[in-house]
Design an enzyme around this catalytic site. Structure first.
Site, PDB file in Angstrom:
ATOM      1  N   THR A  19     -60.545  15.832 -39.891  1.00  0.00           N
ATOM      2  CA  THR A  19     -60.273  15.736 -38.452  1.00  0.00           C
ATOM      3  C   THR A  19     -61.429  16.247 -37.616  1.00  0.00           C
ATOM      4  O   THR A  19     -61.685  15.740 -36.518  1.00  0.00           O
ATOM      5  CB  THR A  19     -58.993  16.541 -38.136  1.00  0.00           C
ATOM      6  OG1 THR A  19     -57.905  15.884 -38.778  1.00  0.00           O
ATOM      7  CG2 THR A  19     -58.700  16.612 -36.661  1.00  0.00           C
ATOM      8  N   ASP A  95     -55.982  18.828 -44.846  1.00  0.00           N
ATOM      9  CA  ASP A  95     -54.844  18.474 -45.713  1.00  0.00           C
ATOM     10  C   ASP A  95     -55.026  18.961 -47.145  1.00  0.00           C
ATOM     11  O   ASP A  95     -54.078  19.456 -47.765  1.00  0.00           O
ATOM     12  CB  ASP A  95     -54.638  16.960 -45.753  1.00  0.00           C
ATOM     13  CG  ASP A  95     -54.015  16.403 -44.478  1.00  0.00           C
ATOM     14  OD1 ASP A  95     -54.015  17.116 -43.459  1.00  0.00           O
ATOM     15  OD2 ASP A  95     -53.543  15.257 -44.512  1.00  0.00           O
TER      16      ASP A  95
HETATM   17  N1  ASP Z   1     -55.330  16.509 -40.786  1.00  0.00           N
HETATM   18  C1  ASP Z   1     -56.443  16.442 -41.611  1.00  0.00           C
HETATM   19  C2  ASP Z   1     -57.647  17.254 -41.119  1.00  0.00           C
HETATM   20  O1  ASP Z   1     -57.441  18.215 -40.516  1.00  0.00           O
HETATM   21  C3  ASP Z   1     -56.854  15.132 -42.066  1.00  0.00           C
HETATM   22  C4  ASP Z   1     -57.652  15.366 -43.301  1.00  0.00           C
HETATM   23  O2  ASP Z   1     -57.265  16.199 -44.109  1.00  0.00           O
HETATM   24  O3  ASP Z   1     -58.701  14.789 -43.425  1.00  0.00           O
HETATM   25  O4  ASP Z   1     -58.768  16.968 -41.336  1.00  0.00           O
END
Ligand code: ASP
Length: 341
Positions: A19, A95
């Site tokens: 993210t 994640d």
């Molecule tokens: N929500 C996740 C992040 O914070 C997405 C991922 O793991 O790439 O990056």
């Protein structure tokens, strides 16, 4: 500073996506897209240390395989061959940060820090948290106090040890917790680092080469009414290892237990972990509970949660570790920090 600048003491920013690098895409949904150079450029103020950027890939961490995680470990070892590197920051999706950070920690054989960070808000959001997390992570990676502490995760001002790390909130900026191993310190907004606690001091494991292949390891859950269908399917699919996410202190039931016995007699390594956030897996109960799972040949994971049990089991299987040694390694690494020292 860029990759072509003359060598001087610096921190390497190893960018892998997540993210922190994500922006809305024309195809729909946020996609990891910014390079490490773009992440570094997003820092409003100057970093605590000179930084050299190395891009590994730009992927959401929910897409990573164990092989991708090994590729990150290999890249870290490569950049640490340069004696001018003070430490490494890995930008990574949240994640599966607990998986990659743990794998790097298990195989890290250098006193220089590796610090993972990321973001909960995308790079193009109204209030991205990535730049602040990155700037603090750079301060930790360059800090002499962070040396010899293994792999750390710096997020929202808190520093965590990698073993025991768990993503504990889907949206809060305070995305992580470490219920069993606690925190390792803090970083102020101005980059003052304070580190506490001692590292566990366990011997690093080797990093497997490409010849190790990619043995299949599956995660199967016990839940009210679970039968043996999914466990059986994992064995049929060729799993070399299975992490059983038990309930409570690591329990299954009278349908799952015989399937575990069949799997272990066929040479599949089964590790019992638990869906509970804190506390050890302890074989106590019969009637398909943890005591019966142990009698069926399953290895209790101690304090190691399902996500990190999968990483440790995947690594040990790639290294060709015999089953008795796999059980010993889970016992050593699954102890509480007080017992490990
Ligand atoms: N929500 C996740 C992040 O914070 C997405 C991922 O793991 O790439 O990056």
């Amino acid at each position: 500073m860029t990759a072509t600048d003359p060598p001087a003491a610096h921190v390497v920013l190893l960018a892998t996506g997540g993210t922190i690098s994500s922006r809305a895409s024309a195809a729909g949904g946020a996609i990891a897209s910014d390079t490490g150079g773009q992440l570094f450029a997003s820092l409003g103020s100057s970093a605590s240390f000179p930084v050299r950027v190395v891009d590994v890939f730009q992927k959401g961490s929910y897409l990573l395989t164990v092989d991708d995680m090994i590729a990150i470990c290999v890249k870290i070892k490569e950049v640490l061959e340069d004696p001018q590197v003070l430490g490494v920051v890995v930008t990574h999706g949240t994640d599966t940060m607990e998986e990659t950070a743990y794998l790097v920690d298990l195989t890290h054989n250098d006193h220089r820090p590796v610090v993972f960070t990321g973001a909960q808000h995308a790079a193009d959001s109204a209030s991205p948290d990535g730049p602040d997390n990155l700037s603090r992570a750079i301060a930790v990676a360059g800090s002499p106090d962070a040396r010899g502490r293994g792999v750390l995760v710096a997020f929202a001002g808190t520093i965590f040890p990698a073993p025991g790390l768990r993503k504990s909130h889907t949206t809060s900026l305070n995305a992580f917790a470490n219920p069993d191993f606690g925190t390792a310190g803090h970083i102020s907004a101005t980059g003052e680092v304070s580190i506490q606690g001692a590292p566990a001091g366990l011997e690093p494991l080797p990093l497997p080469g490409p010849e190790a292949g990619s043995p299949r390891v599956d995660l199967v859950a016990a839940y009210p009414g679970a039968d043996s269908t999914l466990l059986h399917a994992a064995v049929q699919a060729g799993a070399a290892g299975i992490v059983l996410q038990g309930t409570g202190s690591g329990n299954a039931n009278a349908k799952l237990c015989p399937e575990v016995a069949a799997a272990t007699s066929a040479g599949v390594i089964v590790v019992t972990s638990t869906r509970v956030d804190a506390g050890a897996v302890i074989p106590i109960y019969g009637a398909g509970g943890g005591a019966d799972l142990r009698a069926a040949g399953a290895i209790p994971s101690g304090l190691i949660r399902p996500s990190q049990s999968l990483v440790l089991l995947s690594l040990l299987l790639r290294l060709g570790t015999p089953p008795t040694r796999i059980a010993e390694v889970f016992a050593e690494r699954g102890r509480s920090p007080d017992q490990s020292r």
